[in-house]
Enzyme design. Structure first.
Site, PDB file in Angstrom:
ATOM      1  N   PRO A 113      50.233  46.907  39.635  1.00  0.00           N
ATOM      2  CG  PRO A 113      49.185  48.800  38.763  1.00  0.00           C
ATOM      3  CD  PRO A 113      49.598  47.396  38.400  1.00  0.00           C
ATOM      4  CG  ASN A 114      49.215  50.725  43.900  1.00  0.00           C
ATOM      5  OD1 ASN A 114      50.215  51.302  44.324  1.00  0.00           O
ATOM      6  ND2 ASN A 114      48.412  51.261  43.002  1.00  0.00           N
ATOM      7  NE  ARG A 152      45.621  48.881  46.809  1.00  0.00           N
ATOM      8  CZ  ARG A 152      45.399  48.439  45.579  1.00  0.00           C
ATOM      9  NH1 ARG A 152      45.919  47.286  45.202  1.00  0.00           N
ATOM     10  NH2 ARG A 152      44.684  49.126  44.739  1.00  0.00           N
ATOM     11  CE1 TYR A 182      41.540  45.444  45.887  1.00  0.00           C
ATOM     12  CE2 TYR A 182      42.375  47.271  47.207  1.00  0.00           C
ATOM     13  CZ  TYR A 182      41.782  46.801  46.052  1.00  0.00           C
ATOM     14  OH  TYR A 182      41.419  47.678  45.056  1.00  0.00           O
ATOM     15  CG  ASN A 212      45.079  41.404  40.643  1.00  0.00           C
ATOM     16  OD1 ASN A 212      44.637  42.335  39.968  1.00  0.00           O
ATOM     17  ND2 ASN A 212      44.814  41.271  41.932  1.00  0.00           N
ATOM     18  CB  ALA A 269      44.880  50.688  38.740  1.00  0.00           C
ATOM     19  CD  GLU A 329      40.795  40.872  33.925  1.00  0.00           C
ATOM     20  OE1 GLU A 329      40.687  40.732  32.682  1.00  0.00           O
ATOM     21  OE2 GLU A 329      40.227  41.774  34.557  1.00  0.00           O
ATOM     22  CG  HIS A 349      40.295  41.751  39.262  1.00  0.00           C
ATOM     23  ND1 HIS A 349      41.234  42.740  39.083  1.00  0.00           N
ATOM     24  CD2 HIS A 349      39.869  41.409  38.033  1.00  0.00           C
ATOM     25  CE1 HIS A 349      41.346  42.988  37.788  1.00  0.00           C
ATOM     26  NE2 HIS A 349      40.530  42.190  37.132  1.00  0.00           N
ATOM     27  NE  ARG A 353      36.523  48.051  44.941  1.00  0.00           N
ATOM     28  CZ  ARG A 353      37.853  48.169  44.909  1.00  0.00           C
ATOM     29  NH1 ARG A 353      38.591  47.234  44.329  1.00  0.00           N
ATOM     30  NH2 ARG A 353      38.435  49.224  45.453  1.00  0.00           N
TER      31      ARG A 353
HETATM   32  C1  DQA Z   1      42.184  44.777  41.939  1.00  0.00           C
HETATM   33  C2  DQA Z   1      40.996  45.667  41.524  1.00  0.00           C
HETATM   34  C3  DQA Z   1      41.482  46.909  40.802  1.00  0.00           C
HETATM   35  O1  DQA Z   1      40.370  47.733  40.453  1.00  0.00           O
HETATM   36  C4  DQA Z   1      42.399  47.712  41.690  1.00  0.00           C
HETATM   37  O2  DQA Z   1      42.907  48.835  40.998  1.00  0.00           O
HETATM   38  C5  DQA Z   1      43.504  46.889  42.246  1.00  0.00           C
HETATM   39  C6  DQA Z   1      43.199  45.548  42.756  1.00  0.00           C
HETATM   40  C7  DQA Z   1      41.730  43.562  42.772  1.00  0.00           C
HETATM   41  O3  DQA Z   1      42.519  42.623  42.899  1.00  0.00           O
HETATM   42  O4  DQA Z   1      40.614  43.558  43.306  1.00  0.00           O
HETATM   43  O5  DQA Z   1      44.643  47.335  42.364  1.00  0.00           O
HETATM   44  O6  DQA Z   1      42.799  44.285  40.760  1.00  0.00           O
END
Ligand code: DQA
Length: 144
Positions: A9-10, A17, A22, A73, A76, A97, A99, A106
């Site tokens: 998501p997102n 963003r 990021y 990735n 959240a 995984e 990120h 964080r």
């Molecule tokens: C993320 C880290 C997550 O905590 C966050 O909710 C994201 C992006 C990252 O790529 O750093 O959406 O996965």
């Protein structure tokens, strides 16, 4: 070797963003970098993004029929989704995984991952390089 890259998501908002967290690359930029590394390493790649947990689960189930492993990735959902973990363990394909941000440095709620204990490996904190390192790790795992 065929790999599916999953963005949770997102992540469609990348570039706009919170660029200080990021980075400024868009999701298309990330996918293009991954594609070029995959070509260099002789792997095939498909990519998928969804903001919906159920769609991610359906994708994993279907894609597992045609790919050897996953790079994900989970956004959240990393910190909330037992269902995503179960989907990945359920299809019996290795996954890595990754990120963009250093989730360990964080907010407290980002420090826990439901997926990490069952992943082949986790890469975080290197921006787009986290994906590229993750892809290298996954392919090494698959061919090892
Ligand atoms: C993320 C880290 C997550 O905590 C966050 O909710 C994201 C992006 C990252 O790529 O750093 O959406 O996965």
């Amino acid at each position: 070797m065929k790999v599916a890259v999953i963005h949770g998501p997102n992540l469609r908002l990348l570039g706009k963003r919170e660029p200080e967290v990021y980075g400024s690359d868009t999701l298309d930029d990330v996918n293009a970098s991954l594609r070029s590394l995959a070509t260099e390493l002789g792997a095939e790649l498909e990519t998928f993004q969804s903001n919906h947990e159920g769609e991610l689960l359906d994708f994993i189930e279907a894609a597992a029929q045609r790919v050897d492993g996953f790079l994900i990735n989970p956004g959240a959902f990393t910190h909330t989704s037992v269902a995503l973990r179960d989907a990945l363990t359920g299809v019996d394909r290795p996954f890595v995984e990754c990120h963009l941000s250093n989730t360990a440095g964080r907010e407290r709620f980002r420090r826990h991952s439901y997926l990490a204990p069952v992943a082949s490996g986790v890469v975080y904190g290197f921006g787009v390089q986290s994906y590229l390192l993750g892809l290298r790790g996954l392919l090494a795992r698959l061919s090892g």
